[in-house]
Design a protein around this motif. Sequence first.
Motif, PDB file in Angstrom:
ATOM      1  N   LEU A  62       0.782  -1.192  -0.008  1.00 11.41           N
ATOM      2  CA  LEU A  62       0.134   0.023   0.045  1.00 11.41           C
ATOM      3  C   LEU A  62       0.894   1.284   0.071  1.00 11.41           C
ATOM      4  CD1 LEU A  62      -2.854   1.097   0.278  1.00 11.41           C
ATOM      5  CD2 LEU A  62      -2.678   1.091   2.734  1.00 11.41           C
ATOM      6  N   GLU A  63       0.399   2.151  -0.719  1.00 11.25           N
ATOM      7  CA  GLU A  63       1.062   3.475  -0.733  1.00 11.25           C
ATOM      8  C   GLU A  63       0.339   4.661  -0.885  1.00 11.25           C
ATOM      9  OE1 GLU A  63       4.127   1.759  -4.329  1.00 11.25           O
ATOM     10  OE2 GLU A  63       3.017   3.632  -4.739  1.00 11.25           O
ATOM     11  N   GLY A  64       0.519   5.790  -0.409  1.00 14.16           N
ATOM     12  CA  GLY A  64      -0.170   6.922  -0.239  1.00 14.16           C
ATOM     13  C   GLY A  64       0.233   7.950   0.609  1.00 14.16           C
ATOM     14  N   SER A  65      -0.422   9.240   0.364  1.00 20.99           N
ATOM     15  CA  SER A  65      -0.070  10.337   1.188  1.00 20.99           C
ATOM     16  C   SER A  65      -0.815  10.493   2.485  1.00 20.99           C
ATOM     17  CB  SER A  65      -0.231  11.616   0.224  1.00 20.99           C
ATOM     18  OG  SER A  65       0.666  11.754  -0.711  1.00 20.99           O
ATOM     19  N   PHE A  76       4.622  10.590   2.162  1.00 19.50           N
ATOM     20  CA  PHE A  76       4.382   9.711   1.348  1.00 19.50           C
ATOM     21  C   PHE A  76       4.864   8.450   2.031  1.00 19.50           C
ATOM     22  CE2 PHE A  76       4.672   6.995  -2.223  1.00 19.50           C
ATOM     23  CZ  PHE A  76       3.439   7.262  -2.880  1.00 19.50           C
ATOM     24  N   ARG A 136       5.643  11.322  -3.329  1.00 19.34           N
ATOM     25  CA  ARG A 136       5.640  10.160  -4.180  1.00 19.34           C
ATOM     26  C   ARG A 136       7.291  10.552  -5.227  1.00 19.34           C
ATOM     27  NH1 ARG A 136       2.139   6.746  -6.241  1.00 19.34           N
ATOM     28  NH2 ARG A 136       0.293   7.407  -5.094  1.00 19.34           N
ATOM     29  N   ALA A 167      -5.953  10.480   7.376  1.00 19.23           N
ATOM     30  CA  ALA A 167      -6.302  10.465   6.151  1.00 19.23           C
ATOM     31  C   ALA A 167      -6.986  11.420   5.463  1.00 19.23           C
ATOM     32  CB  ALA A 167      -6.946   8.968   5.892  1.00 19.23           C
ATOM     33  N   LYS A 168      -7.314  11.384   4.133  1.00 18.16           N
ATOM     34  CA  LYS A 168      -7.934  12.405   3.393  1.00 18.16           C
ATOM     35  C   LYS A 168      -9.621  12.277   3.936  1.00 18.16           C
ATOM     36  CE  LYS A 168      -8.414  10.964  -1.446  1.00 18.16           C
ATOM     37  NZ  LYS A 168      -8.091   9.480  -1.285  1.00 18.16           N
ATOM     38  N   GLU A 173      -9.968   5.996   3.000  1.00 16.20           N
ATOM     39  CA  GLU A 173      -8.650   5.809   3.231  1.00 16.20           C
ATOM     40  C   GLU A 173      -8.234   5.451   4.353  1.00 16.20           C
ATOM     41  OE1 GLU A 173      -5.263   8.624   1.010  1.00 16.20           O
ATOM     42  OE2 GLU A 173      -5.899   9.326   3.026  1.00 16.20           O
ATOM     43  N   TRP A 224      -5.934   2.147   5.332  1.00 12.19           N
ATOM     44  CA  TRP A 224      -4.603   2.105   5.845  1.00 12.19           C
ATOM     45  C   TRP A 224      -4.630   1.050   7.501  1.00 12.19           C
ATOM     46  CZ3 TRP A 224       0.125   2.720   4.750  1.00 12.19           C
ATOM     47  CH2 TRP A 224       0.387   3.544   3.285  1.00 12.19           C
TER      48      TRP A 224
END
Length: 128
Positions: free
Chosen positions: A1-4, A27, A41, A112-113, A117, A121
């Motif tokens: 898993l990846e993300g801001s 990130f 990223r 998270a946004k 999301e 996570w």
Amino acid sequence: LEGSLVRKHEWESTTKKASNRSWDKLFLVLRGSMLFFYKDRKSYQAAPEVYFRAEPPIDVSGGQATVADDYTKKKHVMRLNIQGPFHVNMGIEKPLLCICRLLSGAEYLFQAKDEEELTMWVGALQAA
Ligand code: I3P
């Protein structure tokens, strides 16, 4: 898993508050049980070995990820507790082993946004 995600380091260990307590947009990359932090990223894609502030990756296995319902200043926040490196049973009696665990536990908050999301996570970190 990846993300801001936006991160706050709350505790360096169970007894020591983190010195840098501000929120940073980062990130994140979760590979197996290892969590890697990058500036963004682009920097991850350009140089995966260059971490945010040269922070070593975190082993999240044995740790705990939960929705931080009690943190009310921001929405969609989870809490990640880190087990620390002392989880190997070296034949030491249990009470002492427990103390080692407690002393090594760091804690982070992540925002998270949105709820979707956040759930993603928390699930991924629990499974890691
Ligand atoms: C921190 C920053 C954080 C705040 C933290 C401050 O200051 O304002 O947002 O946490 O409070 O220390 P700085 O940016 O100067 O490092 P909250 O958002 O959770 O209030 P804290 O030390 O009480 O955790």
